[in-house]
Design a protein around this motif. Structure first.
Motif: not given
Ligand code: ATP
Ligand code: MG
Length: 458
Positions: A140-144, A170-179, A322-324, A326-328, A358-364
């Motif tokens: 649950w760390t929020m990167i950015g 927020g749009e799909n995959g932006t991190g709402k659940e994370l928030v 940064l996110l990239a 983190h996910f890698m 959004n972020v989910r797509q970047l993660k994938n």
């Protein structure tokens, strides 16, 4: 067994030390022995024992004091006390102070081995638990570092302790659940449950029984009593995900539960009252939904005490590198592979992309790159197929020809999405329609970044 466990024996009687050492070594444990409490504390720092066999009566500082000090040791060893004649009472007391168990002199070697084996089992569990807890908090760390994320983090810090109802847009995959998770983790409710219910994924008829619970026989299929999520979240947080997809009928029940602070399980007349903080999220424009009569205005005002807007990734492109990274890193840890780096042009390309998912797509995309690219450095040319697999990109579509493989991926992704929509997001039915195994479809959906909900209609 994974690795030999280390045991530290602390006793001032030489023959006790010698006997325990030889018996325990025969069992394959690594053993050190010392004769005083002072030495025990020093040895713990160097030797990192998993378990300490600790005499209660020792010259100098006694066993109970040592036990207390060992509680601060980094590797948190399990402690088993050894009690002599007349110190059984202290031994009992020591278990209240955190000792795992005690053994009495004269020592029965069978009992020693049994207690040691149990103690080490306990140690493995303890460590596993610590690891999991660290992982969860990592999760649950929020990167950015973009202005938008810095502001969001501040808002989370301010709102978290208040108990106020939160509505996250927020749009799909932006991190709402994370928030939502972050708010819970930083609230005074953090030690209690975070319970989630996805209003889009659960059929309308079931959602009430999910939320409020039901009693046996309340409807066909209600074979036993079932606790509702509201009860499960008592003292904690209930996350109503995709609240824009809740039926009007359920909306009015939820509204009543919020107004009256009580509810009744389906089929029951018993009032339940719980202390639950509500956090809701939606990717819909609820004002629009209200205008068109699909969302209750009074419920909207009840839940929207503190509004949060999670920005799309294109509004905070600075965070992409940064996110990239983190996910890698995450993918490398998960797959047990070496870390890869992105070439500069690749970073630039990722940053410029518009990320509709959004972020989910970047993660994938990052996870896919870690698997697909053999080289240690990921080049710009590696990105195209990975990105296209997870969402059509305008830039690509207008810039000319797609290679066959990319075109096929793109087509397959769209085709699956279309079929999913035809079946209202039902994966089982979609798999049947496509004539493939459900697990196969899941794998494909995962690789294309498609969620069952993506097909639930837009
Ligand atoms: N700032 C961030 N730092 C690290 N990971 C993030 C961040 N934002 C989102 N993620 C990760 O991206 C993924 C998608 O996030 P999440 O599920 O919270 O989005 P969402 O807005 O709820 O999506 P949806 O609308 O599709 O339900 C998750 O794996 C999440 O952990
Ligand atoms: Mg979500």
């Amino acid at each position: 067994m994974s690795r030999a466990h280390n045991i530290l024996v602390v006793d001032d009687e030489r023959n006790v030390r010698a006997t325990l050492k030889s018996v325990l070594e025969d069992e394959g444990y690594g053993v050190r022995t010392v004769s005083s409490g002072e030495e025990a504390i020093k040895a713990t720092k160097r030797f990192h024992p998993d378990l300490v066999l600790l005499d209660i009566w020792l010259p100098g500082i006694d066993g109970l004091k040592v036990l207390e000090k060992l509680g601060d040791a980094d590797n948190n060893p399990v402690v088993v006390m050894i009690s002599g004649h007349g110190s059984v009472e202290s031994a009992v007391r020591s278990t209240k102070l955190g000792a795992f168990d005690f053994i009495e002199k004269p020592l029965s070697l069978d009992r020693v081995l049994l207690v040691v084996a149990n103690g080490l089992k306990q140690k493995v569990l303890q460590d596993e638990n610590l690891r999991l807890r660290a992982e969860v908090s990592e999760r649950w760390t929020m990167i950015g570092e973009s202005d938008a994320i810095v502001a969001l983090r501040k808002q989370i810090n301010r709102a978290a302790p208040t108990n106020g109802r939160v509505l996250i847009f927020g749009e799909n995959g932006t991190g709402k659940e994370l928030v939502a998770h972050c708010i819970h983790a930083l609230s005074q409710r953090s030690s209690k449950s975070f319970v989630e219910i996805n209003c889009a994924a659960i059929p309308g008829e079931l959602i009430e029984s999910e939320l409020f619970g039901h009693v046996k026989g309340a409807f066909t299929g209600a074979v036993s009593d079932k606790q509702g999520k509201l009860d499960l979240a008592d003292g904690g947080t209930l996350f109503l995900d995709e609240i824009g997809d809740m039926s009007l009928r359920t909306q009015s029940k939820v509204l009543r539960a919020l107004q009256e602070q009580t509810f009744q399980p389906v089929g029951s007349t018993d009032d339940h009252s719980v202390d639950v903080r509500i956090i809701a999220a939606t990717n819909k424009d609820l004002q629009e939904e209200i205008k068109s009569g699909r969302f209750r205005e009074d419920l909207y005002y009840r839940i929207n005490v503190i509004p949060f807007h999670v920005p799309s990734l294109r509004e905070r492109r600075d965070d992409v590198p940064l996110l990239a990274e983190h996910f890698m890193k995450g993918a490398a840890a998960e797959y047990g592979t070496g870390l890869k780096r992105l070439s500069e042009p690749a970073v630039a390309r990722l940053t410029a992309y518009r990320w509709p998912g959004n972020v989910r797509q970047l993660k994938n995309v990052c996870e896919r790159l870690m698997v697909m690219v053999a080289d240690e450095t990921i080049q710009e040319t590696d990105l195209e197929p990975a990105i296209d697999a997870f969402g059509p990109s305008d830039e690509r579509d207008s810039s000319g020809d797609l290679e066959l493989r990319e075109a096929r991926n793109l087509f397959e992704r769209r085709f699956i999405l279309t079929k999913l929509r035809e079946h209202a997001g039902n994966v089982k039915q979609t798999a049947m329609a496509l004539n493939i195994e459900r697990s196969h479809l899941y794998r494909k959906m995962k690789s294309y970044g498609i969620e069952p909900g993506d097909g639930a209609g837009e």
